[in-house]
Design an enzyme around this catalytic site. Structure first.
Site, PDB file in Angstrom:
ATOM      1  N   SER A  54       0.827  -1.276  -0.092  1.00  0.00           N
ATOM      2  CA  SER A  54       0.133  -0.017   0.030  1.00  0.00           C
ATOM      3  C   SER A  54       0.967   1.264   0.007  1.00  0.00           C
ATOM      4  CB  SER A  54      -0.781  -0.028   1.397  1.00  0.00           C
ATOM      5  OG  SER A  54      -1.606   1.170   1.377  1.00  0.00           O
ATOM      6  N   TYR A  90      -1.459  -0.828  10.855  1.00  0.00           N
ATOM      7  CA  TYR A  90      -1.742  -1.445   9.371  1.00  0.00           C
ATOM      8  C   TYR A  90      -0.438  -1.491   8.436  1.00  0.00           C
ATOM      9  CZ  TYR A  90      -3.553  -1.707   4.809  1.00  0.00           C
ATOM     10  OH  TYR A  90      -3.736  -2.271   3.250  1.00  0.00           O
ATOM     11  N   LYS A 118       2.457  -3.920   6.385  1.00  0.00           N
ATOM     12  CA  LYS A 118       2.910  -3.878   5.019  1.00  0.00           C
ATOM     13  C   LYS A 118       4.265  -3.711   4.872  1.00  0.00           C
ATOM     14  CE  LYS A 118      -1.313  -4.706   3.366  1.00  0.00           C
ATOM     15  NZ  LYS A 118      -1.500  -5.945   2.676  1.00  0.00           N
TER      16      LYS A 118
END
Ligand code: NAD
Ligand code: UD1
Length: 343
Positions: A131, A155, A159
Site C-alpha cells: 500500500s 496496518y 505492509k
C-alpha cells in the site's frame, strides 16, 4: 507446462476483480479465502461473468496443512502453482490501532505461514498487496518507490514488515521473486456492476461512503477537513479504477515469471483528486445529489498524496487508463444495482 496461480483473498474487493482478469487472460487461478470480509457469492458472480468455473477453497492462510494440500492438489492435477498473488489480510487502519495483535497475526504471521508453505512446495514467486500507506508523511511528491518508508499505524507497519520479510526471503534463495504492488486508492467496480466493494457496516473510506449516501443508505457525507493546503482545502488522493489495478496484477505475474528478485511498484494514476472534486464528478456523472457537511480533519490523515507510476509504466508495461468519471459511473452501477452489497 500448464501451471496454476494461487490467489489468497481472491473473494475480496480487489481480489475478485483480479480473479476475473486472470480468467480472461487464460490463467488457471485457485482461490483461498476465509470469507472473513467477503462471501462465496462473489465467486459465483465471477464465474458468471467469466463464463468459466472458479476453483476455490474456504480456509485461512495461517492453516499450513490447508496450504500444503492446495499446492499438492494442484501438482497432482498436472498444473502446479507457479506464482502466489497474496491479497489476504485485514485492512482497516482504525481497527489496526485498536487491535494491533490481530493485524500482526493475520497480515505478518499469515504471510510467513504462506511463504513457508511455498518453500515446501518449491513455489518461488509471489505478488504482494502492499500500500502507498508504507510511505507515511511525504518528504516529496509524487512518491517514488525510493521514498523513505515511515508507516504511521499498525496496518501500514504490517505492509512494510511483509515487504522486508519478502526482501530477506528473496535474498536467501536463488530464483525467488517478490513483486510488491503499492496501491494508491482503488475505487469503482467492474463495468458490469456485478461485482464491487461491499464494506461491512459503516464505510471507512470516501468512495463507498459517497455511493451509500447517493443510494439513500446514509444521510450525508462528512468531509474531514477543509483547511488543507490543497486546491480547495480538502484532502487529495490518487484514485484508480479497481479494474485497472486488477490488470496490474496480471502484468506483475508476467514480470515475476521473467525477472527474479525483489521489486516494488507504485500502482496509481499519477493524478490527485480532492474530496470535493470527487463528489462533484460523482454528482455530474450520476445525476445524484450527495449532501455533505464539513467536519474537523480526521486524525492521521495526510493533506495530499499521489503516485509516480513511471516504474510500473515502463517495467510492467502497465498504465491506468480509466478516468475518475469511469470510476464514478462504474461504482454507481454496482451500488445502485446492489444497494446491500452481496446480501
Ligand atoms: P478485502 O477485505 O475486500 O479482501 C481481503 C480478502 O482476504 C477478503 O476476502 C478476506 O475474507 C480475506 N482474508 C483476510 N484474512 C484472511 C486470512 N487470514 N486467510 C484467508 N483469507 C483472508 O480487501 P481489499 O480491499 O480487496 O484488499 C486486498 C489487499 O489489498 C489487502 O491486503 C489490503 O491490505 C491491500 N490494500 C487494499 C487497499 C484498498 O484501498 N482497498 C489499498 C492498499 C492495499
Ligand atoms: C485510507 C487509509 C490507507 C488505505 C486507504 C485505502 C487511513 C488513515 N488511511 O487512506 O491506509 O491504504 O484508505 O484503503 O485511514 N474522507 C472524508 N470523508 C469520509 C472518508 C474519507 O472526507 O467519510 C477523506 C479523507 O480525509 C481523505 C480522502 O477522503 O482526504 C480519502 O480517504 P480514504 O478513502 O479513507 O483513503 P485514505 O485516507 O487515502
Amino acid at each position: 507446462m500448464t501451471t496454476s496461480i494461487l490467489i489468497t483473498g481472491g473473494a475480496g474487493y480487489i481480489g475478485s476483480h483480479t480473479l476475473l482478469e486472470f480468467l480472461a487472460a487464460g490463467y488457471r487461478p485457485i482461490v483461498v479465502d476465509n470469507f472473513g470480509n467477503s462471501s462465496p457469492e462473489v465467486l459465483r458472480r465471477v464465474e458468471k461473468l467469466a463464463g468459466a468455473p472458479v476453483r476455490w477453497h474456504e480456509g485461512d492462510i495461517r492453516d499450513a496443512q490447508l496450504l500444503d494440500s492446495l499446492f499438492e492438489q494442484a501438482r497432482r492435477d498436472g498444473a502446479p502453482v507457479d506464482c502466489v498473488v497474496h491479497f489476504a489480510g485485514l485492512k482497516a487502519v482504525g481497527d489496526s490501532v485498536a487491535e494491533p495483535l490481530e493485524y500482526y497475526d493475520n497480515n505478518v504471521h499469515g504471510s510467513i505461514v504462506l511463504l513457508k508453505a511455498m518453500d515446501r512446495a518449491q513455489v518461488k514467486r509471489i505478488v504482494f498487496s502492499s500500500s502507498a500507506t508504507v510511505y507515511g508523511e511525504p518528504v516529496s511528491l509524487p512518491y517514488t518507490e525510493s521514498h523513505r518508508l515511515a508507516p504511521a499505524n499498525p496496518y501500514g507497519q504490517t505492509k512494510a514488515m511483509v515487504e522486508t520479510i519478502l526482501a530477506d526471503w528473496c535474498q536467501a534463495g536463488a530464483g525467488r521473486t517478490a513483486v510488491n504492488l503499492r496501491y494508491f486508492n482503488p475505487i469503482g467496480a467492474h463495468p458490469s456492476g456485478t461485482i464491487g466493494e461491499a464494506p461491512r457496516g459503516r464505510p471507512n473510506n470516501l468512495f463507498p461512503y459517497i455511493t451509500q449516501v447517493a443510494v439513500g443508505k446514509r444521510e450525508k457525507l462528512s468531509i474531514f477537513g477543509r483547511d488543507y493546503p490543497t486546491v480547495d482545502g480538502t484532502g487529495v488522493r490518487d484514485y484508480l479504477h479497481v479494474s485497472d489495478l486488477a490488470v496490474g496484477h496480471v502484468k506483475a505475474v508476467e514480470y515475476a515469471q521473467a525477472t527474479p528478485g525483489w521489486v516494488a511498484f507504485n500502482l496509481g494514476t499519477g493524478r490527485g483528486t480532492s474530496v470535493l472534486e470527487l463528489v462533484h464528478t460523482f454528482e455530474a456523472v450520476t445525476g445524484k445529489k450527495v449532501p455533505y457537511e464539513f467536519l474537523d480533519r480526521r486524525p492521521g490523515d495526510l493533506a495530499g498524496m499521489w503516485a509516480d507510476p513511471s516504474a510500473a509504466n515502463e517495467k510492467l508495461g502497465w498504465r491506468a487508463t480509466r478516468t475518475v468519471e469511469d470510476m464514478c459511473r462504474d461504482g454507481w452501477c454496482w451500488q445502485s444495482g446492489n444497494p446491500d452489497g452481496y446480501v
